[in-house]
Motif scaffolding. Structure first.
Motif, short mmCIF file in Angstrom:
data_model
loop_
_atom_site.label_atom_id
_atom_site.label_comp_id
_atom_site.label_asym_id
_atom_site.label_seq_id
_atom_site.Cartn_x
_atom_site.Cartn_y
_atom_site.Cartn_z
N PRO A 76 0.79 -1.23 0.00
CA PRO A 76 0.00 0.00 0.00
C PRO A 76 0.83 1.28 0.00
O PRO A 76 0.52 2.19 -0.77
CB PRO A 76 -0.85 -0.14 1.27
N VAL A 88 1.96 1.92 -3.57
CA VAL A 88 0.90 2.34 -4.50
C VAL A 88 0.52 3.80 -4.23
O VAL A 88 0.44 4.61 -5.16
CB VAL A 88 -0.33 1.42 -4.37
N TYR A 89 0.26 4.13 -2.97
CA TYR A 89 -0.15 5.49 -2.63
C TYR A 89 0.96 6.49 -2.95
O TYR A 89 0.72 7.58 -3.52
CB TYR A 89 -0.53 5.59 -1.15
N CYS A 146 -6.02 -0.59 -4.41
CA CYS A 146 -5.69 -1.39 -3.23
C CYS A 146 -6.85 -2.27 -2.77
O CYS A 146 -6.62 -3.34 -2.18
CB CYS A 146 -5.25 -0.48 -2.08
N PHE A 182 -5.47 -5.33 -1.07
CA PHE A 182 -4.77 -5.08 0.18
C PHE A 182 -5.75 -4.81 1.32
O PHE A 182 -5.50 -5.15 2.48
CB PHE A 182 -3.82 -3.89 0.03
#
Length: 366
Positions: A41, A44-45, A101, A107
């Protein structure tokens, strides 16, 4: 000052790759402080928020009037663009990251909510990273501009120095010629008139070339021929000369007035002290591998006389003593550094050869 600049997409790609590396570093640092949570995560963020923020700021500044020095918007537009980029980058990046996500990478379970603490942490990281990244790109752009200005300033300084040296050489030759002309006016008015006509022709020919720091070698030989004809009026049959310039070197750029002081030295210190005078040979040739590869060939110009030869100890440079030779050496050093040299060599016939050597370049080469 403002300027409209063309977008360099190669530069933008390089910026994006730098942003990508920076966002991965941020995600790694974030994971290091929270090892109990998954690594995916934060990646990705961080990548999505950083990409959106970079795209808005770095591409958006191209649409606004930009400072020539840094490529960034002036006045209030710069902080507004950065603020908009960070806010929109956070919102758009977070929205897309939430979707990826939960629905693609799985996730988080669908419908899950991020805690207030995590949200505040994410906002703080976005603001800090956005400001740091913006300052980084601002700093490298300004540094690049300043380095370019330094190179330009050095070039202007070298050009000015060369012009100063050339203006010192011209009066030196003129004073010697006028002194000789003054003697001829009283002893041989007809030769004095011929000498004056040739001096006017020589000055007319040098006027155009004096506006540049380099000109073709063929022009330099033409001006040298004018000078030698001028000297032949004064010395008569005591001065003979030969000029050898290969066709392949006619367009090679050289500093104006490079050869004239070398020939003047050969006449003054070699031929004039000799009762019967002598001969001056000026020839140019290239050394090094064949072809025109930059940096591999050298242009060599030799001024050889059959005069009295070199004295045991060369006199120091000064008025009437090797002035032109010292100036020619300094001009080559200014243009070519250690690659530009002038050597004095005693010939086997008793005369002297002045050999100028420097990099051979043609107009099409950098």
């Amino acid at each position: 000052m403002t300027a409209q600049r063309a977008i360099s997409w190669i530069s933008k790609l390089r910026h994006f790759l730098q942003v990508l590396a920076f966002t991965l570093a941020v995600a790694t640092i974030q994971y290091a402080f929270m090892p109990d949570k998954p690594y995916g995560p934060p990646v990705v963020y961080s990548v999505l928020i950083g990409t959106f923020t970079w795209a808005i700021i770095d591409l958006g500044r191209e649409l606004l009037p930009s400072a020539h020095e840094t490529g960034w918007s002036q006045g209030w537009q710069a902080p507004v663009l950065v603020a908009v980029g960070i806010v929109v980058g956070y919102l758009a990046g977070t929205r897309l990251a939430d979707a990826l996500c939960t629905q693609y990478f799985h996730f988080y379970p669908p419908g899950g909510e991020v805690s207030d603490a995590d949200q505040r942490t994410s906002i703080l990281i976005t603001v800090i990273a956005g400001l740091v990244g913006t300052y980084y790109f601002y700093a490298i752009n300004k540094s690049s501009y300043l380095e370019g200005k330094m190179v330009e300033a050095r070039q202007h300084a070298n050009d000015a120095r060369l012009k100063l040296l050339e203006t010192q050489l011209e009066p030196h030759m003129l004073f010697n010629t006028l002194a000789n002309l003054r003697v001829l006016i009283g002893t041989d008015p007809a030769r004095a008139q011929d000498m004056l006509d040739r001096m006017i022709a020589y000055l007319r020919a040098t006027l155009t070339a004096s506006r540049s720091t380099e000109h073709p070698l063929a022009h330099e030989f033409d001006r040298l021929r004018d000078y030698l004809e001028l000297m032949a009026v004064r010395m008569g049959p005591r001065l003979a000369y030969t000029l050898e310039l290969p066709d392949g070197l006619r367009d090679a750029p050289v500093p104006p007035l490079l050869l004239q002081p070398l020939v003047e030295n050969a006449i003054r210190h070699g031929l004039e002290p000799k009762v019967e005078g002598g001969h001056i040979l000026v020839r140019a040739h290239s050394t090094g591998p064949e072809g025109r590869a930059p940096g591999t060939q050298r242009l060599q110009i030799e001024v050889t006389d059959t005069g009295v030869g070199l004295p045991p100890v060369l006199p120091p440079a000064g008025p009437g003593q090797s002035f032109g030779l010292a100036q020619a050496r300094e001009r080559l050093a200014t243009l070519y550094g250690a690659d530009g040299t002038i050597d004095l060599i005693a010939t086997s016939t008793g005369g002297t050869s002045a050999r100028a050597t420097f990099p051979l370049k043609f107009p099409s080469q950098p």
